[in-house]
Enzyme design. Structure first.
Site, PDB file in Angstrom:
ATOM      1  N   ASP A  48     -34.417 -43.692  -7.785  1.00  0.00           N
ATOM      2  CA  ASP A  48     -36.051 -44.736  -7.289  1.00  0.00           C
ATOM      3  C   ASP A  48     -35.784 -44.891  -6.003  1.00  0.00           C
ATOM      4  OD1 ASP A  48     -38.374 -46.376  -8.470  1.00  0.00           O
ATOM      5  OD2 ASP A  48     -37.320 -47.370  -6.542  1.00  0.00           O
ATOM      6  N   TYR A  53     -38.685 -46.337   2.384  1.00  0.00           N
ATOM      7  CA  TYR A  53     -37.430 -46.686   2.498  1.00  0.00           C
ATOM      8  C   TYR A  53     -36.707 -45.859   3.638  1.00  0.00           C
ATOM      9  CZ  TYR A  53     -37.673 -48.942  -2.117  1.00  0.00           C
ATOM     10  OH  TYR A  53     -38.125 -49.598  -3.171  1.00  0.00           O
ATOM     11  N   LYS A  78     -42.930 -43.568  -3.718  1.00  0.00           N
ATOM     12  CA  LYS A  78     -44.054 -44.665  -3.839  1.00  0.00           C
ATOM     13  C   LYS A  78     -44.827 -44.456  -2.660  1.00  0.00           C
ATOM     14  CE  LYS A  78     -40.771 -47.730  -5.859  1.00  0.00           C
ATOM     15  NZ  LYS A  78     -39.395 -47.603  -5.038  1.00  0.00           N
ATOM     16  N   HIS A 111     -47.088 -48.491  -4.063  1.00  0.00           N
ATOM     17  CA  HIS A 111     -46.003 -49.561  -3.693  1.00  0.00           C
ATOM     18  C   HIS A 111     -46.524 -51.043  -3.913  1.00  0.00           C
ATOM     19  CE1 HIS A 111     -41.858 -49.698  -1.638  1.00  0.00           C
ATOM     20  NE2 HIS A 111     -42.010 -50.633  -2.634  1.00  0.00           N
TER      21      HIS A 111
HETATM   22  P1  NAD Z   1     -30.707 -55.055  -6.930  1.00  0.00           P
HETATM   23  O1  NAD Z   1     -30.872 -56.507  -7.952  1.00  0.00           O
HETATM   24  O2  NAD Z   1     -30.437 -53.942  -7.562  1.00  0.00           O
HETATM   25  O3  NAD Z   1     -29.464 -55.824  -6.133  1.00  0.00           O
HETATM   26  C1  NAD Z   1     -28.888 -54.770  -5.251  1.00  0.00           C
HETATM   27  C2  NAD Z   1     -27.399 -55.804  -4.818  1.00  0.00           C
HETATM   28  O4  NAD Z   1     -26.534 -56.342  -5.800  1.00  0.00           O
HETATM   29  C3  NAD Z   1     -26.463 -55.055  -4.140  1.00  0.00           C
HETATM   30  O5  NAD Z   1     -27.003 -54.808  -2.776  1.00  0.00           O
HETATM   31  C4  NAD Z   1     -25.391 -55.758  -4.117  1.00  0.00           C
HETATM   32  O6  NAD Z   1     -25.236 -56.789  -3.189  1.00  0.00           O
HETATM   33  C5  NAD Z   1     -25.455 -56.259  -5.590  1.00  0.00           C
HETATM   34  N1  NAD Z   1     -24.696 -55.657  -6.597  1.00  0.00           N
HETATM   35  C6  NAD Z   1     -24.924 -54.447  -7.180  1.00  0.00           C
HETATM   36  N2  NAD Z   1     -24.193 -54.018  -7.941  1.00  0.00           N
HETATM   37  C7  NAD Z   1     -23.160 -55.178  -8.158  1.00  0.00           C
HETATM   38  C8  NAD Z   1     -22.200 -55.484  -8.832  1.00  0.00           C
HETATM   39  N3  NAD Z   1     -21.668 -54.617 -10.078  1.00  0.00           N
HETATM   40  N4  NAD Z   1     -21.619 -56.593  -8.916  1.00  0.00           N
HETATM   41  C9  NAD Z   1     -21.990 -57.687  -8.167  1.00  0.00           C
HETATM   42  N5  NAD Z   1     -23.013 -57.377  -7.193  1.00  0.00           N
HETATM   43  C10 NAD Z   1     -23.551 -56.202  -7.176  1.00  0.00           C
HETATM   44  O7  NAD Z   1     -31.671 -55.135  -5.932  1.00  0.00           O
HETATM   45  P2  NAD Z   1     -32.824 -53.848  -5.250  1.00  0.00           P
HETATM   46  O8  NAD Z   1     -32.056 -52.826  -4.717  1.00  0.00           O
HETATM   47  O9  NAD Z   1     -33.583 -54.630  -4.379  1.00  0.00           O
HETATM   48  O10 NAD Z   1     -33.246 -53.241  -6.416  1.00  0.00           O
HETATM   49  C11 NAD Z   1     -32.974 -52.156  -7.303  1.00  0.00           C
HETATM   50  C12 NAD Z   1     -34.033 -50.871  -6.670  1.00  0.00           C
HETATM   51  O11 NAD Z   1     -35.444 -51.627  -7.144  1.00  0.00           O
HETATM   52  C13 NAD Z   1     -34.170 -51.010  -5.246  1.00  0.00           C
HETATM   53  O12 NAD Z   1     -32.964 -50.124  -4.961  1.00  0.00           O
HETATM   54  C14 NAD Z   1     -35.214 -50.222  -5.391  1.00  0.00           C
HETATM   55  O13 NAD Z   1     -35.219 -48.679  -5.689  1.00  0.00           O
HETATM   56  C15 NAD Z   1     -36.243 -51.139  -6.236  1.00  0.00           C
HETATM   57  N6  NAD Z   1     -36.976 -51.831  -5.529  1.00  0.00           N
HETATM   58  C16 NAD Z   1     -38.341 -51.856  -5.502  1.00  0.00           C
HETATM   59  C17 NAD Z   1     -39.404 -52.764  -4.882  1.00  0.00           C
HETATM   60  C18 NAD Z   1     -40.766 -52.576  -4.983  1.00  0.00           C
HETATM   61  O14 NAD Z   1     -41.334 -53.502  -4.454  1.00  0.00           O
HETATM   62  N7  NAD Z   1     -41.254 -51.653  -5.782  1.00  0.00           N
HETATM   63  C19 NAD Z   1     -38.637 -53.656  -4.111  1.00  0.00           C
HETATM   64  C20 NAD Z   1     -37.316 -53.924  -3.899  1.00  0.00           C
HETATM   65  C21 NAD Z   1     -36.594 -52.970  -4.835  1.00  0.00           C
END
Ligand code: NAD
Length: 278
Positions: A48, A53, A78, A111
């Site tokens: 994704d 990004y 997106k 988005h």
């Molecule tokens: P997430 O909830 O996946 O959190 C990622 C963070 O969690 C990492 O940076 C790390 O700090 C922690 N983490 C990851 N694995 C872990 C583990 N096993 N143990 C402990 N901590 C851990 O947050 P995200 O990246 O914002 O969301 C996932 C994906 O969703 C994004 O990468 C993106 O592709 C998408 N996203 C979309 C939007 C949107 O507006 N559509 C906004 C934000 C994210």
């Protein structure tokens, strides 16, 4: 290594999507190729990304280097708010496809609704045309609340395949999720681990289940999402965490454990309100 079978979620347009993928929000463009290559080696087949990004090119290079058959992969990108409109959406899509180095993307999302600009319905009509061109399989939206979804459907008749919304145990958006379910729109949970910003992974409802099943708190939360039927793509730059987050098919939470985590709702959001992000 034998790969676990990641369940697929059936979309309302006949295509299906791997329920667990890998997200690249805040992944440095200079590191994206290496990080996505690691994720593909770990076994992820669903990536994704988004124009905003700045790392579509790195995703594309990792995909090309992997040698994996294109049909085994599911790639989402997106359209950013500035590009909403008709010609601007066509141009933005062409540019994303070009940076990804692909012939088609599996899923293209608006988005944010950016309601103050009032262009999301026009943009959605452009998405219908892009889909007709065969360069995208499924079209959907992100951060749309029920009123935004309702307007899209009323004015165009085309139901989005997915709505990608902020969703984790402390912010579950039940109204949006109920509207989506009633219209057969699949829910993608972004920020599934609360972006690590809240002590979600330290709450007893999560850590107790982790001890019981001899897994980590992150694995419990990912399992909660899977059992609630969400599509998710947690992000990590670290290969050991990518593997941990993917190793979630060898245990199951009880319904009592799922309910205890569902009861953690606190309306705590990590990002802007969709009506205020323009
Ligand atoms: P997430 O909830 O996946 O959190 C990622 C963070 O969690 C990492 O940076 C790390 O700090 C922690 N983490 C990851 N694995 C872990 C583990 N096993 N143990 C402990 N901590 C851990 O947050 P995200 O990246 O914002 O969301 C996932 C994906 O969703 C994004 O990468 C993106 O592709 C998408 N996203 C979309 C939007 C949107 O507006 N559509 C906004 C934000 C994210």
């Amino acid at each position: 290594m034998t790969q676990p079978a990641v369940p697929r979620i059936q979309l309302n347009d006949g295509f299906s999507i791997p329920q667990l993928g890998f997200g690249v929000f805040k992944v440095d463009p200079n590191e994206t190729e290496r990080i996505v290559s690691d994720a593909l080696e770990v076994g992820y087949r669903h990536i994704d990304t988004a124009r905003i990004y700045g790392n579509e090119a790195g995703v594309g290079r990792a995909v090309a280097d992997s040698g994996l058959p294109r049909e085994e992969l599911f790639i989402t990108t997106k359209l950013w708010n500035d590009d909403q409109g008709t010609q601007s959406a066509f141009d933005a899509f062409d540019a994303s496809l070009d940076r990804l180095g692909l012939d088609y993307v599996d899923l293209y999302l608006i988005h944010w609704p950016a309601p103050a600009n009032d262009r999301y319905v026009e943009t959605w009509r452009a998405f219908e045309q892009i889909r007709e061109s065969g360069r995208v399989r499924s079209i959907g939206v992100s951060n749309f609340l029920a009123p935004h979804l309702e307007r899209l459907i009323d004015e165009t008749g085309t139901v989005p395949a997915v709505d990608q919304i902020e969703l984790h145990p402390q912010h579950q958006q039940p109204e949006t999720a109920a509207f989506a379910e009633a219209h057969d729109i699949a829910i993608q949970a972004w920020g599934p681990l609360g972006q690590g910003k809240y002590p979600l992974l330290e709450l007893p409802e999560v850590t107790d289940a982790a001890s019981t099943h001899d897994v980590t708190p992150a694995q419990v939360v990912i399992r909660w999402h899977l059992q609630r039927g969400h599509i998710l793509f947690p992000k990590s730059n670290r290969r050991e965490r990518m593997a941990e987050n993917f190793d979630v098919f060898g245990f199951e939470l009880t319904s009592a454990e799922v309910d205890a985590i569902t009861a953690l709702e606190r309306e705590v959001r990590v990002s802007s309100h969709p009506d205020e992000m323009n």
